[in-house]
Design a protein around this motif. Structure first.
Motif, PDB file in Angstrom:
ATOM      1  N   VAL A 128       3.985  -1.374   3.562  1.00  0.00           N
ATOM      2  CA  VAL A 128       3.825  -0.026   3.031  1.00  0.00           C
ATOM      3  C   VAL A 128       5.036   0.298   2.166  1.00  0.00           C
ATOM      4  CG1 VAL A 128       3.536   2.415   3.603  1.00  0.00           C
ATOM      5  CG2 VAL A 128       2.545   0.657   5.078  1.00  0.00           C
ATOM      6  N   VAL A 132      -2.714  -2.713   5.930  1.00  0.00           N
ATOM      7  CA  VAL A 132      -2.621  -1.662   4.920  1.00  0.00           C
ATOM      8  C   VAL A 132      -4.031  -1.199   4.587  1.00  0.00           C
ATOM      9  CG1 VAL A 132      -1.967  -1.136   2.550  1.00  0.00           C
ATOM     10  CG2 VAL A 132      -0.452  -2.516   3.973  1.00  0.00           C
ATOM     11  N   GLY A 181       0.808  -1.206   0.000  1.00  0.00           N
ATOM     12  CA  GLY A 181       0.000   0.000   0.000  1.00  0.00           C
ATOM     13  C   GLY A 181       0.839   1.253   0.000  1.00  0.00           C
ATOM     14  N   SER A 216       1.896  -7.886   4.729  1.00  0.00           N
ATOM     15  CA  SER A 216       1.431  -6.590   4.236  1.00  0.00           C
ATOM     16  C   SER A 216       2.550  -5.583   4.445  1.00  0.00           C
ATOM     17  CB  SER A 216       0.171  -6.137   4.985  1.00  0.00           C
ATOM     18  OG  SER A 216      -0.887  -7.050   4.789  1.00  0.00           O
ATOM     19  N   GLY A 232       0.270   4.406   5.499  1.00  0.00           N
ATOM     20  CA  GLY A 232      -0.212   3.201   4.829  1.00  0.00           C
ATOM     21  C   GLY A 232      -1.370   2.489   5.468  1.00  0.00           C
ATOM     22  N   GLY A 233      -1.511   2.585   6.785  1.00  0.00           N
ATOM     23  CA  GLY A 233      -2.563   1.838   7.472  1.00  0.00           C
ATOM     24  C   GLY A 233      -2.598   2.192   8.943  1.00  0.00           C
TER      25      GLY A 233
END
Length: 292
Positions: free
Chosen positions: A212, A168, A120, A210, A135-136
């Motif tokens: 970024v 993300v 992401g 996951s 990103g999250g």
């Protein structure tokens, strides 16, 4: 083929702006699948008129016959793309965003190195230019809460972040077709909120990570389809949080989190009893929902 997926609900003008920014800047995106989630407000007609006027062949407009939320709408577009295009990677992008450079290319590069991961972007506020999130966010499961990582930071201070997000954000989320073959599609029972968090937590069980990619940056205007912090928001957001807890931590944990979340809401929104009641109903509905 790299395909961007953009979901629209009653925000045609903003959605076209998002699409045009991707077409202008993201040369690594080969095609855009634009899904209208049964807006019933002329959005589909507006998109088709825009396509005809611009002669744009890199965009496909789909009319989802029902509004089945974020997961359902994106799944609808993914299924169509898998059946009609030669897919390598997908990039889910919120319609209330825009880019000023090729934000997908760094994501594509990361997926070429490891296609068994979600990747992401850094999300920047369109209004302030500061971080909306790195990103999250972080998940505080028992409280039924998440917190965006790095919110409010200036871009030049990103290096000061010592933590990584637990998930993300679905605002800008890329993944390979081969990952889908392993993980499957998003759970549509959430309707709104927690879908991408659930998806990534399910994938973690399979060893999928996951990440970024800080070189990828996207600007976000904020929610245009959820009604802000309305009764609708509190109901579906709390329902999703507690259902997530039930799936990953069990029924007893979900019940306790529903109680805690309801208490937090009662304190925070005590001047708005209608919002409190909607949030409580959503939280305990999450306890009763089925999970696999």
């Amino acid at each position: 083929m790299n395909v961007a997926l953009i979901l629209n609900y009653k925000a045609a003008t903003e959605t076209v702006t998002c699409v045009e920014s991707i077409l202008q800047h993201c040369t690594s995106v080969d095609h855009i699948v634009l899904v209208d989630n049964d807006s019933q407000d002329g959005s589909v007609e507006a998109f088709n008129e825009w396509k005809q006027t611009t002669g744009q062949s890199k965009v496909t407009v789909l009319a989802n016959p029902e509004n089945n939320g974020y997961a359902g709408g994106n799944n609808y577009g993914i299924r169509w793309a898998l059946n009609n295009l030669d897919i390598t990677n997908f990039w889910i992008v919120n319609n209330d965003t825009y880019v000023d450079c090729d934000a997908f290319k760094p994501l594509q590069d990361a997926l070429e190195k490891n296609d068994k991961q979600f990747v992401g972007s850094i999300i920047l506020s369109a209004e302030t230019g500061r971080l909306e999130c790195y990103g999250g966010g972080k998940v505080y499961a028992l409280l039924g809460k998440t917190k965006l990582l790095g919110k409010g930071l200036a871009l030049e201070n990103i290096q000061n972040l010592q933590d990584k997000p637990d998930y993300v954000m679905g605002c800008s989320l890329a993944f390979s077709k081969s990952l889908l073959d392993q993980v499957g599609l998003m759970d549509e029972e959430y309707f709104m909120y927690s879908e991408e968090v659930d998806w990534q937590y399910q994938a973690k069980k399979l060893g999928i990570t996951s990440q970024v990619i800080p070189e990828s940056r996207i600007y976000h205007h904020g929610s245009m389809s959820s009604g802000g912090r309305s009764a609708f928001y509190h109901y579906y957001r709390n329902r999703a949080a507690v259902r997530f807890n039930k799936r990953f931590y069990g029924s007893a944990f979900a019940f306790v989190s529903a109680c805690l979340l309801s208490g937090i809401m009662a304190i925070q929104e005590f001047r708005k009893p209608n919002l409190v009641w909607s949030g409580i109903k959503g939280a305990f509905k999450g306890v009763t929902m089925s999970v696999k």
